[in-house]
Motif scaffolding. Structure first.
Motif, mmCIF file in Angstrom:
data_model
loop_
_atom_site.group_PDB
_atom_site.id
_atom_site.type_symbol
_atom_site.label_atom_id
_atom_site.label_comp_id
_atom_site.label_asym_id
_atom_site.label_seq_id
_atom_site.Cartn_x
_atom_site.Cartn_y
_atom_site.Cartn_z
ATOM 1 N N ALA A 47 0.841 -1.193 0.000
ATOM 2 C CA ALA A 47 0.000 0.000 0.000
ATOM 3 C C ALA A 47 0.877 1.244 0.000
ATOM 4 C CB ALA A 47 -0.918 0.012 1.214
ATOM 5 N N SER A 48 0.418 2.293 -0.658
ATOM 6 C CA SER A 48 1.137 3.561 -0.625
ATOM 7 C C SER A 48 1.016 4.174 0.768
ATOM 8 C CB SER A 48 0.582 4.521 -1.673
ATOM 9 O OG SER A 48 -0.774 4.841 -1.394
ATOM 10 N N ARG A 52 -3.761 5.714 -0.696
ATOM 11 C CA ARG A 52 -4.575 6.008 -1.888
ATOM 12 C C ARG A 52 -4.454 4.915 -2.938
ATOM 13 N NH1 ARG A 52 -2.590 11.104 -4.407
ATOM 14 N NH2 ARG A 52 -4.385 10.795 -5.787
ATOM 15 N N PHE A 53 -3.361 4.118 -2.855
ATOM 16 C CA PHE A 53 -3.093 3.133 -3.894
ATOM 17 C C PHE A 53 -2.651 1.804 -3.281
ATOM 18 C CE2 PHE A 53 -1.806 7.393 -5.406
ATOM 19 C CZ PHE A 53 -2.828 7.586 -6.346
ATOM 20 N N LEU A 54 -2.961 0.722 -4.003
ATOM 21 C CA LEU A 54 -2.528 -0.612 -3.609
ATOM 22 C C LEU A 54 -1.864 -1.261 -4.812
ATOM 23 C CD1 LEU A 54 -2.719 -2.732 -1.224
ATOM 24 C CD2 LEU A 54 -4.633 -3.720 -2.503
ATOM 25 N N TYR A 55 -0.720 -1.914 -4.566
ATOM 26 C CA TYR A 55 0.034 -2.548 -5.644
ATOM 27 C C TYR A 55 0.151 -4.046 -5.394
ATOM 28 C CZ TYR A 55 1.264 2.338 -6.294
ATOM 29 O OH TYR A 55 1.190 3.691 -6.477
ATOM 30 N N ILE A 56 0.126 -4.819 -6.488
ATOM 31 C CA ILE A 56 0.296 -6.263 -6.385
ATOM 32 C C ILE A 56 1.312 -6.710 -7.426
ATOM 33 C CG2 ILE A 56 -1.697 -6.712 -7.911
ATOM 34 C CD1 ILE A 56 -2.150 -9.300 -6.263
ATOM 35 N N ALA A 57 2.212 -7.613 -7.005
ATOM 36 C CA ALA A 57 3.168 -8.210 -7.939
ATOM 37 C C ALA A 57 2.516 -9.414 -8.599
ATOM 38 C CB ALA A 57 4.434 -8.627 -7.209
ATOM 39 N N LEU A 58 2.626 -9.487 -9.928
ATOM 40 C CA LEU A 58 2.151 -10.648 -10.685
ATOM 41 C C LEU A 58 3.359 -11.535 -10.943
ATOM 42 C CD1 LEU A 58 -0.246 -8.807 -13.166
ATOM 43 C CD2 LEU A 58 -0.699 -9.678 -10.855
#
Length: 339
Positions: A47-48, A52-58
């Motif tokens: 999470a930032s 405000r933002f959420l990131y996921i590694a593929l």
């Protein structure tokens, strides 16, 4: 009076999706909100800092990071951007400003730095650097001037200086902190006051207390102790660790025994004392503690479910509560609160 709402985000590797659930902080119950599919093997979440933002590694080819905008009112995710990553990443984290995204590649023995725009979109990697063998996680210090990468195969923590303006890493002096042979450094967390780092070793399921020199940006050993329950037999396989926000209690997960270990933290010395071992979901790879410090949510990779545990505010002991089904092979948990 402003009401706070809390949401749980679970990355489900095999079903390639993120489960979004609302946490009732009065009783610890979970309610489903949303299920979001992703275009690859779902990996770690980050999470930032401003939530405000959420990131996921593929983690299947083509390797990438997918970003989502977070809606504070509903907890729902809206796809934002997708950017390439140089390898399958075992861990993601932003720097303290939210302008850079770090990835640690276990198979690729490397770390990457990708820029993040003001709109939350991640760009292509600006730098890819070799670490030791099996880089597992990245930790950024509170000042945003130093970065640490655990290398499970090299039994060391790599110590970097970080230029946040340029997004550049350079080796610190010394460049590594050695850990015991075959310990397997995995995940790390800073104490809230920034004076200590706690390091979980996967291969012997030990936890290290490390003192942080904020002037030099280096770590040194203070204490090491086992996280295994009494009578344990088999191969240790520790996974995750987290502190309560007030820094009073530390918890670790161990996948062979399906347990969570709890420790009390001495505020002055940073040293740990065992509180209890508690059974949880089958093969608990990831877990997280809610910002209030009252609830711990653990994900079982083999039970395909998460379980809520109540945290006793006086002793730190855990009480297992209800289990909730999510996707297949849940491996990462993030919990975010919004006012």
């Amino acid at each position: 009076m402003t009401q706070t709402v809390t949401y749980v985000y679970v990355s489900n590797a095999e079903s390639r999706e993120i489960s979004v659930l609302r946490l009732n902080t009065a009783d610890g119950s979970l309610a489903p909100v949303q299920t979001v599919g992703v275009e690859g093997h779902a990996g770690p979440l980050a999470a930032s800092p401003d939530r405000r933002f959420l990131y996921i590694a593929l983690r299947s080819e083509p390797y990438a990071v997918k970003g989502f905008a977070l809606d504070a009112a509903s907890g729902r995710l809206t796809p934002l951007s997708t950017a390439p990553l140089p390898d399958s990443m075992a861990h993601l984290v932003t720097d303290r400003s939210g302008r850079h995204l770090f990835g640690a590649s276990y198979a690729g023995h490397k770390t990457s730095i990708s820029p993040i725009g003001s709109d939350g979109a991640v760009g292509e990697p600006a730098a890819v650097l070799p670490t030791g063998r099996h880089a597992h996680a990245t930790l950024v210090d509170p000042s945003n001037r130093y970065v640490f990468v655990s290398t499970l195969g090299s039994d060391a923590v790599v110590q970097w200086r970080f230029d946040a303006a340029a997004g550049r890493l350079t080796p610190n002096d010394p460049p590594t902190l050695p850990v015991r042979p075959r310990a397997g450094p995995r995940h790390m967390v800073f104490a809230p006051d920034g004076r200590f780092v706690y390091l979980l070793n996967e291969l012997d399921a030990s936890v290290e207390v490390l003192a942080f020199d904020a002037g030099r940006g280096t770590l040194s050993a203070v204490q090491s102790l086992s996280t295994l329950p009494e009578g344990f037999s088999g191969k240790p396989w520790a996974a995750d660790l987290h502190l309560t926000r007030d820094g009073r209690f530390l918890y670790t997960s161990e996948r062979t025994s399906n347990t969570l270990a709890g420790f009390s933290v001495d505020a002055r010395s940073g040293r740990l004392s065992l509180v209890s071992h508690t059974p949880t979901e089958q093969q608990p790879r990831g877990f997280q503690i809610d910002p209030s410090g009252r609830w711990l949510v653990a994900a079982g990779q083999l039970s395909h479910a998460v379980r809520v545990h109540a945290i006793d505010p006086a002793s730190g002991r855990l009480t297992p509560l209800q289990s909730y089904p999510v996707g297949r092979n849940p491996l990462w948990v993030e919990i975010l609160s919004f006012a």
